[in-house]
Design a protein around this motif. Structure first.
Motif, PDB file in Angstrom:
ATOM      1  N   LEU A  41      -3.886  -7.538  12.505  1.00 18.35           N
ATOM      2  CA  LEU A  41      -4.616  -6.522  11.741  1.00 18.35           C
ATOM      3  C   LEU A  41      -3.699  -5.362  11.358  1.00 18.35           C
ATOM      4  N   VAL A  42      -2.806  -4.983  12.269  1.00 19.86           N
ATOM      5  CA  VAL A  42      -1.853  -3.902  11.974  1.00 19.86           C
ATOM      6  C   VAL A  42      -0.957  -4.286  10.799  1.00 19.86           C
ATOM      7  N   TRP A  43      -0.431  -5.502  10.825  1.00 15.20           N
ATOM      8  CA  TRP A  43       0.437  -5.956   9.737  1.00 15.20           C
ATOM      9  C   TRP A  43      -0.357  -6.139   8.449  1.00 15.20           C
ATOM     10  N   ALA A  44      -1.603  -6.635   8.560  1.00 21.35           N
ATOM     11  CA  ALA A  44      -2.433  -6.830   7.365  1.00 21.35           C
ATOM     12  C   ALA A  44      -2.741  -5.487   6.700  1.00 21.35           C
ATOM     13  N   PHE A  45      -3.062  -4.485   7.497  1.00 21.49           N
ATOM     14  CA  PHE A  45      -3.334  -3.152   6.949  1.00 21.49           C
ATOM     15  C   PHE A  45      -2.094  -2.608   6.234  1.00 21.49           C
ATOM     16  N   SER A  46      -0.935  -2.843   6.822  1.00 17.01           N
ATOM     17  CA  SER A  46       0.312  -2.370   6.220  1.00 17.01           C
ATOM     18  C   SER A  46       0.605  -3.107   4.915  1.00 17.01           C
ATOM     19  N   PHE A  47       0.311  -4.406   4.871  1.00 19.54           N
ATOM     20  CA  PHE A  47       0.520  -5.168   3.635  1.00 19.54           C
ATOM     21  C   PHE A  47      -0.428  -4.708   2.531  1.00 19.54           C
ATOM     22  N   ILE A  48      -1.660  -4.326   2.904  1.00 22.01           N
ATOM     23  CA  ILE A  48      -2.599  -3.795   1.912  1.00 22.01           C
ATOM     24  C   ILE A  48      -2.049  -2.503   1.310  1.00 22.01           C
ATOM     25  N   HIS A  49      -1.465  -1.673   2.161  1.00 27.09           N
ATOM     26  CA  HIS A  49      -0.837  -0.435   1.687  1.00 27.09           C
ATOM     27  C   HIS A  49       0.277  -0.741   0.691  1.00 27.09           C
ATOM     28  N   ILE A  50       1.067  -1.768   0.987  1.00 26.55           N
ATOM     29  CA  ILE A  50       2.160  -2.157   0.090  1.00 26.55           C
ATOM     30  C   ILE A  50       1.610  -2.700  -1.227  1.00 26.55           C
ATOM     31  N   LEU A  51       0.559  -3.499  -1.160  1.00 25.76           N
ATOM     32  CA  LEU A  51      -0.038  -4.051  -2.378  1.00 25.76           C
ATOM     33  C   LEU A  51      -0.548  -2.944  -3.294  1.00 25.76           C
ATOM     34  N   ILE A  52      -1.129  -1.912  -2.721  1.00 22.60           N
ATOM     35  CA  ILE A  52      -1.597  -0.769  -3.520  1.00 22.60           C
ATOM     36  C   ILE A  52      -0.428  -0.131  -4.249  1.00 22.60           C
ATOM     37  N   ARG A  53       0.685   0.041  -3.547  1.00 21.19           N
ATOM     38  CA  ARG A  53       1.879   0.627  -4.173  1.00 21.19           C
ATOM     39  C   ARG A  53       2.443  -0.291  -5.262  1.00 21.19           C
ATOM     40  N   VAL A  54       2.407  -1.601  -5.025  1.00 25.32           N
ATOM     41  CA  VAL A  54       2.904  -2.548  -6.031  1.00 25.32           C
ATOM     42  C   VAL A  54       2.066  -2.455  -7.303  1.00 25.32           C
ATOM     43  N   PHE A  55       0.746  -2.413  -7.158  1.00 30.16           N
ATOM     44  CA  PHE A  55      -0.123  -2.291  -8.329  1.00 30.16           C
ATOM     45  C   PHE A  55       0.110  -0.962  -9.048  1.00 30.16           C
ATOM     46  N   MET A  56       0.371   0.101  -8.287  1.00 28.96           N
ATOM     47  CA  MET A  56       0.666   1.394  -8.899  1.00 28.96           C
ATOM     48  C   MET A  56       1.974   1.348  -9.678  1.00 28.96           C
ATOM     49  N   LEU A  57       2.978   0.665  -9.106  1.00 27.94           N
ATOM     50  CA  LEU A  57       4.259   0.507  -9.808  1.00 27.94           C
ATOM     51  C   LEU A  57       4.088  -0.296 -11.094  1.00 27.94           C
ATOM     52  N   LEU A  58       3.313  -1.382 -11.026  1.00 24.95           N
ATOM     53  CA  LEU A  58       3.079  -2.196 -12.227  1.00 24.95           C
ATOM     54  C   LEU A  58       2.378  -1.383 -13.302  1.00 24.95           C
ATOM     55  N   TYR A  59       1.445  -0.555 -12.878  1.00 21.83           N
ATOM     56  CA  TYR A  59       0.730   0.297 -13.838  1.00 21.83           C
ATOM     57  C   TYR A  59       1.685   1.283 -14.500  1.00 21.83           C
ATOM     58  N   VAL A  60       2.563   1.902 -13.710  1.00 17.20           N
ATOM     59  CA  VAL A  60       3.515   2.877 -14.251  1.00 17.20           C
ATOM     60  C   VAL A  60       4.497   2.201 -15.200  1.00 17.20           C
ATOM     61  N   PHE A  61       5.007   1.017 -14.805  1.00 13.12           N
ATOM     62  CA  PHE A  61       6.001   0.326 -15.625  1.00 13.12           C
ATOM     63  C   PHE A  61       5.408  -0.198 -16.942  1.00 13.12           C
ATOM     64  N   PHE A 117       2.220   8.988  -7.347  1.00 12.84           N
ATOM     65  CA  PHE A 117       2.722   8.518  -6.051  1.00 12.84           C
ATOM     66  C   PHE A 117       2.702   9.636  -5.012  1.00 12.84           C
ATOM     67  N   ASN A 118       3.036  10.853  -5.423  1.00 15.90           N
ATOM     68  CA  ASN A 118       2.998  11.986  -4.493  1.00 15.90           C
ATOM     69  C   ASN A 118       1.578  12.257  -4.010  1.00 15.90           C
ATOM     70  N   ASP A 119       0.620  12.173  -4.920  1.00 17.43           N
ATOM     71  CA  ASP A 119      -0.781  12.389  -4.532  1.00 17.43           C
ATOM     72  C   ASP A 119      -1.246  11.306  -3.562  1.00 17.43           C
ATOM     73  N   PHE A 120      -0.879  10.058  -3.871  1.00 23.26           N
ATOM     74  CA  PHE A 120      -1.261   8.955  -2.982  1.00 23.26           C
ATOM     75  C   PHE A 120      -0.605   9.095  -1.615  1.00 23.26           C
ATOM     76  N   GLU A 121       0.676   9.478  -1.595  1.00 23.05           N
ATOM     77  CA  GLU A 121       1.420   9.642  -0.343  1.00 23.05           C
ATOM     78  C   GLU A 121       0.784  10.712   0.535  1.00 23.05           C
ATOM     79  N   GLU A 122       0.427  11.840  -0.059  1.00 22.90           N
ATOM     80  CA  GLU A 122      -0.169  12.933   0.702  1.00 22.90           C
ATOM     81  C   GLU A 122      -1.528  12.527   1.278  1.00 22.90           C
ATOM     82  N   ALA A 123      -2.357  11.870   0.451  1.00 22.45           N
ATOM     83  CA  ALA A 123      -3.687  11.459   0.926  1.00 22.45           C
ATOM     84  C   ALA A 123      -3.585  10.396   2.014  1.00 22.45           C
ATOM     85  N   TYR A 124      -2.749   9.391   1.772  1.00 23.59           N
ATOM     86  CA  TYR A 124      -2.608   8.287   2.739  1.00 23.59           C
ATOM     87  C   TYR A 124      -2.013   8.785   4.054  1.00 23.59           C
TER      88      TYR A 124
END
Length: 292
Positions: free
Chosen positions: A122-142, A166-173
């Motif tokens: 569950l710890v690793w799955a939660f961390s992967f979800i966090h990474i997936l959110i960042r990946v989708f954000m990167l795809l949106y920006v690009f 990304f700064n807003d997401f980082e601060e909230a997360y």
């Protein structure tokens, strides 16, 4: 040059100690069957992966190697992934110590091999979800901005996550994550402290658990500070020269990025009566072998 040499030297030394401790935690059956050591291995593995990824990024910047966003992305996402795993594992380890002291008869039934496997997954799955959110954000920006695939600066978290979103997401997360983990560690500390006053409690075990929880809280604070170090450096960069900024970056790299990843080895490697003899033996054995 002196600051960089000290940074690289201390980082390599910590990496060596972490690697030997990882080997030690798989060298005996008791380490593979005890809940606290299984959780420690997961924490140490994440810390060592963070250490390696940050060292690689540091060397790339030191050698002035510029990369494309596609090559830089996996390195940054790996460091972000393991940064998330560490505080979550600290929370689980704090709860494990709380149950061990406050509910010793239920500890073996709660922290079984099956439950530990589920918790770590569950710890690793939660961390992967966090990474997936960042990946989708990167795809949106690009896809919404015209951007050259070749980076103008060195591969870093600041260069990769450059838009305000990304700064807003980082601060909230970070706020939600570290407040939640901090509350769990603090509540565990209070619970153990209250139980320690009971006459039927093992005073030595409770005192040691309190010290461990306090060190976990310090470790969490350092990890939080390292997470916000990019924001701190960005603010400082506006008022100091480049040479001063590089020196501040080197100090922050050792104190805020490297040191928190090595506290696990210091907390358990030096204080734990079971790990310390095995760790000392493995360290000395490898030290002697290096000269043979």
């Amino acid at each position: 040059m002196l600051f960089r040499t000290l940074s690289v030297g201390s980082s390599c030394s910590f990496f060596y100690i972490n690697s030997v401790l990882l080997f030690t935690l798989r060298s005996k059956q008791v380490f593979c069957e005890t809940s606290r050591y299984i959780l420690l291995f997961n924490l140490l593995f994440a810390d060592t992966a963070t250490l390696v990824s940050n060292l690689l990024l540091y060397f790339l910047a030191f050698l002035r190697i510029k990369m494309s966003y596609y090559a830089c992305g996996p390195l940054i996402l790996l460091s972000v992934l393991t940064v998330t795993i560490s505080p979550l594992t600290l929370a689980v380890m704090s709860l494990e110590r709380f149950v061990a002291v406050c509910y010793p008869l239920r500890h073996a039934a709660i922290f079984t091999m099956r439950s530990l496997s589920i918790i770590i997954a569950l710890v690793w799955a939660f961390s992967f979800i966090h990474i997936l959110i960042r990946v989708f954000m990167l795809l949106y920006v690009f896809t919404t901005t015209s951007l050259d695939l070749q980076m103008n600066d060195f591969c870093s978290k600041e260069a990769m996550f450059f838009t305000p979103i990304f700064n807003d997401f980082e601060e909230a997360y970070s706020s939600i994550l570290f407040l939640s983990v901090g509350a769990i560690i603090f509540a565990s500390y209070i619970g153990v402290a209250l139980v320690a006053r009971s006459a039927s409690t093992d005073k030595a075990s409770a005192k040691k658990a309190l010290q461990t929880l306090l060190l976990h809280l310090i470790q969490l604070s350092l990890i939080l500070t390292s997470t916000l170090s990019s924001t701190i450096l960005t603010s400082v960069a506006r008022s100091v020269g480049r040479l001063t900024l590089i020196r501040i970056y080197n100090v922050c790299f050792v104190c805020l990025t490297i040191l928190p990843r090595c506290l696990s080895a210091l907390i358990y490697g030096l204080r734990d009566q079971t790990i310390r003899p095995a760790l000392r033996q493995n360290l000395c054995c490898r030290w002697r072998c290096s000269f043979v």
